[in-house]
Design a protein around this motif. Sequence first.
Motif, PDB file in Angstrom:
ATOM      1  N   UNK A  14       0.851  -1.184   0.000  1.00 21.33           N
ATOM      2  CA  UNK A  14       0.000   0.000   0.000  1.00 21.33           C
ATOM      3  C   UNK A  14       0.888   1.235   0.000  1.00 21.33           C
ATOM      4  N   UNK A  15       0.628   2.122  -0.946  1.00 19.06           N
ATOM      5  CA  UNK A  15       1.392   3.362  -1.054  1.00 19.06           C
ATOM      6  C   UNK A  15       0.397   4.515  -1.043  1.00 19.06           C
ATOM      7  N   UNK A  16       0.396   5.258   0.059  1.00 11.87           N
ATOM      8  CA  UNK A  16      -0.511   6.390   0.204  1.00 11.87           C
ATOM      9  C   UNK A  16       0.265   7.682   0.001  1.00 11.87           C
ATOM     10  N   UNK A  17      -0.300   8.586  -0.798  1.00 14.89           N
ATOM     11  CA  UNK A  17       0.389   9.817  -1.180  1.00 14.89           C
ATOM     12  C   UNK A  17      -0.558  11.007  -1.125  1.00 14.89           C
ATOM     13  N   UNK A  18       0.018  12.157  -0.852  1.00 17.69           N
ATOM     14  CA  UNK A  18      -0.663  13.430  -1.080  1.00 17.69           C
ATOM     15  C   UNK A  18       0.215  14.283  -1.972  1.00 17.69           C
ATOM     16  N   UNK A  19      -0.414  15.012  -2.879  1.00 12.54           N
ATOM     17  CA  UNK A  19       0.317  15.885  -3.792  1.00 12.54           C
ATOM     18  C   UNK A  19      -0.609  16.989  -4.275  1.00 12.54           C
ATOM     19  N   UNK A  20      -0.077  18.178  -4.534  1.00 12.27           N
ATOM     20  CA  UNK A  20      -0.894  19.225  -5.140  1.00 12.27           C
ATOM     21  C   UNK A  20      -1.127  18.992  -6.626  1.00 12.27           C
ATOM     22  N   UNK A  21      -0.398  18.030  -7.199  1.00 10.52           N
ATOM     23  CA  UNK A  21      -0.492  17.752  -8.640  1.00 10.52           C
ATOM     24  C   UNK A  21      -1.077  16.356  -8.848  1.00 10.52           C
ATOM     25  N   UNK A  22      -2.342  16.182  -8.499  1.00 10.15           N
ATOM     26  CA  UNK A  22      -2.974  14.867  -8.647  1.00 10.15           C
ATOM     27  C   UNK A  22      -3.032  14.434 -10.112  1.00 10.15           C
ATOM     28  N   UNK A  23      -3.240  15.364 -11.010  1.00  8.25           N
ATOM     29  CA  UNK A  23      -3.305  15.015 -12.434  1.00  8.25           C
ATOM     30  C   UNK A  23      -1.965  14.457 -12.911  1.00  8.25           C
ATOM     31  N   UNK A  24      -0.875  15.104 -12.530  1.00 11.15           N
ATOM     32  CA  UNK A  24       0.432  14.626 -12.925  1.00 11.15           C
ATOM     33  C   UNK A  24       0.739  13.257 -12.348  1.00 11.15           C
ATOM     34  N   UNK A  25       0.343  13.034 -11.093  1.00 12.87           N
ATOM     35  CA  UNK A  25       0.536  11.733 -10.463  1.00 12.87           C
ATOM     36  C   UNK A  25      -0.268  10.664 -11.184  1.00 12.87           C
ATOM     37  N   UNK A  26      -1.521  10.966 -11.482  1.00 16.49           N
ATOM     38  CA  UNK A  26      -2.381   9.995 -12.157  1.00 16.49           C
ATOM     39  C   UNK A  26      -1.851   9.648 -13.544  1.00 16.49           C
ATOM     40  N   UNK A  27      -1.403  10.658 -14.278  1.00 13.82           N
ATOM     41  CA  UNK A  27      -0.865  10.413 -15.622  1.00 13.82           C
ATOM     42  C   UNK A  27       0.377   9.529 -15.555  1.00 13.82           C
ATOM     43  N   UNK A  28       1.241   9.795 -14.576  1.00 16.29           N
ATOM     44  CA  UNK A  28       2.455   8.980 -14.431  1.00 16.29           C
ATOM     45  C   UNK A  28       2.110   7.530 -14.106  1.00 16.29           C
ATOM     46  N   UNK A  29       1.193   7.339 -13.171  1.00 15.02           N
ATOM     47  CA  UNK A  29       0.774   5.970 -12.855  1.00 15.02           C
ATOM     48  C   UNK A  29       0.243   5.265 -14.099  1.00 15.02           C
TER      49      UNK A  29
END
Length: 212
Positions: free
Chosen positions: A113-128
Amino acid sequence: MTEALLFVLAEPGRVPEPEFHDWYDTEHAPKRLAVPGIRSGYRYRALDGERPGWLAWYELDTKALHGEAYQAVRRRSPREQSVVERLDTLDRRVYELIDDQGTPVAEAPVVVSVALSTPDERGLADWYREEHVPLLLAIPGWHRVRRYRRVEGTGPDLLALHEIDDVGLFGHPDYRTATSTPRRAEVMARVTARERRVFGFHNTVRPCPPPE
């Protein structure tokens, strides 16, 4: 109908481990499996030496948590109240599904389980979606990655739940590639909170037997 995950971390603390497991397996978890819309439940033990040492997760429809049946099982019996008061940790979180890739496996031997917070959710989602998950799923034994957004509880806002065969996969060359790309470095530089845990399968939750 929204696919959701009830994710509960626990540390027995002053509760002896046999008592903790008996309570969880014969009262607490089976009652939840009897609630309409809660489809399955699993218990995992920590493999990373960190605390809390136990994870229970339930696959469900979000609406199941708002019905009378679920509210009824949340009313604690005297036994449950006694156990909960002695736990060091009972960390309850609810997540809604935002992405599901790979192939489900019954009783995955290991979950990460990897839990994250980021101000750039779109960038995180695209990378995943575009890089990280495809690289991981190409590793033999890396079966599934689900991503969620937290809607109840505390902790980082987003969760990735990985189902894999063995912790030995962390030494695979392709895993090292997947976790060391330039794009990953860019994304992780914007992460403001991160929790990574590794758990091994303990048991599958069974519902209460019907009354005789």
